[in-house]
Design a protein around this motif. Structure first.
Motif, PDB file in Angstrom:
ATOM      1  N   PHE A 154       0.784  -1.274   0.011  1.00  0.00           N
ATOM      2  CA  PHE A 154       0.139   0.058  -0.035  1.00  0.00           C
ATOM      3  C   PHE A 154       0.678   1.394  -0.013  1.00  0.00           C
ATOM      4  O   PHE A 154       0.390   2.243  -0.389  1.00  0.00           O
ATOM      5  CB  PHE A 154      -0.975   0.123   1.222  1.00  0.00           C
ATOM      6  CG  PHE A 154      -1.945  -1.158   1.062  1.00  0.00           C
ATOM      7  CD1 PHE A 154      -2.748  -1.064  -0.033  1.00  0.00           C
ATOM      8  CD2 PHE A 154      -2.316  -2.041   2.081  1.00  0.00           C
ATOM      9  CE1 PHE A 154      -3.962  -2.197  -0.270  1.00  0.00           C
ATOM     10  CE2 PHE A 154      -3.063  -3.106   1.925  1.00  0.00           C
ATOM     11  CZ  PHE A 154      -3.965  -2.901   0.826  1.00  0.00           C
ATOM     12  N   ILE A 155       2.074   1.289   0.291  1.00  0.00           N
ATOM     13  CA  ILE A 155       2.675   2.566   0.356  1.00  0.00           C
ATOM     14  C   ILE A 155       4.026   2.540  -0.433  1.00  0.00           C
ATOM     15  O   ILE A 155       4.125   3.125  -1.442  1.00  0.00           O
ATOM     16  CB  ILE A 155       3.186   3.010   1.688  1.00  0.00           C
ATOM     17  CG1 ILE A 155       1.865   3.295   2.658  1.00  0.00           C
ATOM     18  CG2 ILE A 155       3.987   4.222   1.971  1.00  0.00           C
ATOM     19  CD1 ILE A 155       1.848   4.185   4.125  1.00  0.00           C
ATOM     20  N   PHE A 156       4.941   1.675  -0.017  1.00  0.00           N
ATOM     21  CA  PHE A 156       6.245   1.628  -0.912  1.00  0.00           C
ATOM     22  C   PHE A 156       6.174   1.171  -2.156  1.00  0.00           C
ATOM     23  O   PHE A 156       6.712   1.825  -3.155  1.00  0.00           O
ATOM     24  CB  PHE A 156       7.331   0.928  -0.214  1.00  0.00           C
ATOM     25  CG  PHE A 156       8.635   0.870  -0.794  1.00  0.00           C
ATOM     26  CD1 PHE A 156       9.506   2.066  -0.719  1.00  0.00           C
ATOM     27  CD2 PHE A 156       8.989  -0.326  -1.488  1.00  0.00           C
ATOM     28  CE1 PHE A 156      10.681   2.023  -1.491  1.00  0.00           C
ATOM     29  CE2 PHE A 156      10.390  -0.156  -2.281  1.00  0.00           C
ATOM     30  CZ  PHE A 156      10.865   0.913  -2.293  1.00  0.00           C
ATOM     31  N   GLY A 157       5.253   0.158  -2.377  1.00  0.00           N
ATOM     32  CA  GLY A 157       5.119  -0.427  -3.792  1.00  0.00           C
ATOM     33  C   GLY A 157       4.639   0.544  -4.694  1.00  0.00           C
ATOM     34  O   GLY A 157       5.084   0.833  -5.616  1.00  0.00           O
ATOM     35  N   PRO A 158       3.282   1.012  -4.350  1.00  0.00           N
ATOM     36  CA  PRO A 158       2.879   2.263  -5.252  1.00  0.00           C
ATOM     37  C   PRO A 158       3.835   3.299  -5.374  1.00  0.00           C
ATOM     38  O   PRO A 158       3.764   3.963  -6.433  1.00  0.00           O
ATOM     39  CB  PRO A 158       1.464   2.614  -4.522  1.00  0.00           C
ATOM     40  CG  PRO A 158       1.367   1.468  -3.850  1.00  0.00           C
ATOM     41  CD  PRO A 158       2.637   0.729  -3.236  1.00  0.00           C
ATOM     42  N   PHE A 159       4.525   3.787  -4.365  1.00  0.00           N
ATOM     43  CA  PHE A 159       5.499   4.857  -4.471  1.00  0.00           C
ATOM     44  C   PHE A 159       6.454   4.234  -5.369  1.00  0.00           C
ATOM     45  O   PHE A 159       6.972   5.120  -6.348  1.00  0.00           O
ATOM     46  CB  PHE A 159       6.075   5.056  -3.145  1.00  0.00           C
ATOM     47  CG  PHE A 159       7.339   5.892  -3.146  1.00  0.00           C
ATOM     48  CD1 PHE A 159       6.941   7.485  -3.279  1.00  0.00           C
ATOM     49  CD2 PHE A 159       8.622   5.683  -2.609  1.00  0.00           C
ATOM     50  CE1 PHE A 159       8.313   8.300  -3.430  1.00  0.00           C
ATOM     51  CE2 PHE A 159       9.428   6.300  -2.685  1.00  0.00           C
ATOM     52  CZ  PHE A 159       9.346   7.653  -3.051  1.00  0.00           C
ATOM     53  N   PHE A 160       7.031   3.291  -5.348  1.00  0.00           N
ATOM     54  CA  PHE A 160       8.251   2.980  -6.148  1.00  0.00           C
ATOM     55  C   PHE A 160       7.522   2.901  -7.661  1.00  0.00           C
ATOM     56  O   PHE A 160       8.306   3.307  -8.669  1.00  0.00           O
ATOM     57  CB  PHE A 160       8.546   1.434  -5.812  1.00  0.00           C
ATOM     58  CG  PHE A 160       9.697   0.886  -6.849  1.00  0.00           C
ATOM     59  CD1 PHE A 160      11.028   1.307  -6.552  1.00  0.00           C
ATOM     60  CD2 PHE A 160       9.425   0.193  -7.844  1.00  0.00           C
ATOM     61  CE1 PHE A 160      12.045   0.638  -7.009  1.00  0.00           C
ATOM     62  CE2 PHE A 160      10.277  -0.105  -8.648  1.00  0.00           C
ATOM     63  CZ  PHE A 160      11.651  -0.065  -8.449  1.00  0.00           C
TER      64      PHE A 160
END
Length: 458
Positions: free
Chosen positions: A33-39
């Motif tokens: 929910f945060i790092f994957g989409p941010f990446f």
């Protein structure tokens, strides 16, 4: 060993639950929910700057993330069988769990240093991989402790409650990140505050703090585990030996020829758990690339999904206790297949081929609903799977049998991300790239036909 007898069974179970609470944020915050989409969004912007059009840049970003996860999965899968056997030969698990916890913390902390201009994407991917390897290898040993916590009859409820408790930890961690740290396009958090600790919104420091936050959360909440859980003495255990580990692994694999139900179950769960991990890994990435959601929107989606996962896992544990784990697994897989069909058939522009108005909120609403089912059914599926494995464990050597479950759980961890990466590259579409997950779920269902509800002991 006197001090281990002073720790009550209830405390041991709660200590074991706390691993789920401590480690769940790696999956909830970083993978999904945060790092994957941010990446994915940083990579897509970076590739857009190289002259690619938006669809091609999105596909390239998703391919990079998925193939990176695939490589990490191969590494986990290759190391897991050997490590499990090595720990089994000595009967000691906690020193291994401590070592992999260090990898988890170092990898998660390293995500702080990934820059939002995309100039060091490989650093972000490598740091993420290091922590993920730590999380997954530790889980092998944690799962193998379940049969020693309670009698077979109680494992369904304990397994479900453990997952439910973990998801609640994930929800709380995600809520803290969204309310206080992750910045939206306007530089404010979800409740209109500047990111805490004076973090620079322009440099995405609030979002990047997800790495150190996940590491600190793990350090604090692993304390009950290390205080209350002890290795159970194993008769005939020796010092960890490479040759003994390889011999034990060889015996376990050879015995599968005479254990049809266990062999079918390991194969089935290997495929459907891989499909589920694919869904978890790409739910947030799909929302960022196909629906153009901001990280904060994806985070709210995550909170809803994790709350439903906690509720469904708890209810699933109750159903598991009444009906047995196999029917629960079958229903959960069919419903997840239906969710996948909806996701693949939807974009901002259309829904099952029907065109949508440019400002239609239908894709957002439907995907939120999908999130409820992915989170809820995923939690139920994992908890019931752990219980069905306990039913297949050999009474005289439960950890050896249960070790195989942990090992096969990552043996094909590369499959879903790699297939998603290849499908994305071939189709040029981040939406259609998710479709291989459906095939993995179906293959898992086929193999379940040979699995006995009570295991081979029935």
């Amino acid at each position: 060993m006197t001090h281990s007898k002073e720790i009550s069974a209830r405390k041991r179970i709660w200590g074991w639950y706390f691993f789920d609470w401590a480690s769940q944020p790696y999956h909830t915050l970083l993978v999904t929910f945060i790092f994957g989409p941010f990446f994915a969004s940083v990579a897509a912007q970076y590739f857009l700057g190289t002259g690619l059009d938006e669809q091609a840049a999105d596909a390239r970003a998703q391919s990079m993330w998925s193939l990176g996860l695939g490589f990490i999965g191969v590494f986990i899968g290759l190391g897991a069988p050997f490590l499990g056997a090595l720990a089994d030969s000595s009967g000691r698990r906690i020193p291994w769990i401590f070592g992999f916890s260090l990898l988890y913390v170092v990898g998660a902390f390293g995500l702080w240093f990934m820059l939002p201009d995309g100039s060091n994407l490989w650093w972000g991917l490598c740091a993420f991989g290091l922590g993920f390897i730590g999380a997954e290898w530790a889980l092998i040993f944690i799962n193998s402790q379940l049969p020693s916590l309670v009698s077979n009859k109680g494992t369904g409820e304990i397994s479900g409650s453990g997952f439910a408790f973990g998801y609640l930890g994930g929800v709380l961690a995600l809520a803290i990140m969204l309310l206080l740290f992750v910045e939206q396009a306007n530089g404010k958090t979800l409740i209109g505050l500047d990111p805490a600790f004076g973090f620079d919104a322009a440099a995405r420091e609030g979002t990047r703090f997800v790495g150190p936050f996940t590491a600190l959360w793990f350090i604090v909440f692993m304390v009950p585990y290390f205080l209350w859980v002890r290795d159970v003495p194993v008769a005939g255990a020796a010092k960890a030996s490479v040759s003994a580990a390889l011999a034990s692994l060889g015996r376990s694999l050879k015995s599968l020829r005479h254990n049809t139900s266990l062999a079918a179950y390991l194969g089935s769960s290997m495929l459907y758990r891989d499909a589920l991990n694919g869904l978890y890994s790409f739910g947030g990435v799909y929302a960022a690339l196909v629906l153009n959601w901001e990280v904060t929107q994806i985070g709210v989606f995550g909170v809803i999904g994790a709350i439903s996962a906690a509720l469904f896992s708890w209810l699933g544990g109750k159903l598991d206790q009444r009906l047995g784990p196999k029917p629960v697994i079958i229903v959960a897989i069919w419903l997840l297949i239906a969710v996948c069909v909806v996701i693949v058939s939807m974009s901002r522009e259309m829904f099952f081929g029907a065109p949508l108005a440019a400002d239609s909120a239908l894709p957002d609403f439907v995907f939120l609903l999908c999130g409820v089912f992915i989170g809820g059914l995923g939690g139920t599926l994992q908890a019931a799977s752990r219980t069905l494995m306990v039913r297949h464990a050999k009474p005289e050597a439960p950890t050896e049998s249960f070790g195989l479950y942990g090992l096969t759980g990552r043996a094909t961890a590369f499959l879903a991300p790699t297939l998603i990466g290849l499908a994305t590259m071939v189709s040029g579409s981040a939406r259609l790239g998710v479709s291989p997950v459906i095939g993995l779920f179906l293959l898992g269902l086929v193999l379940l036909r040979w699995v006995k509800p009570e295991g081979d002991r029935s």
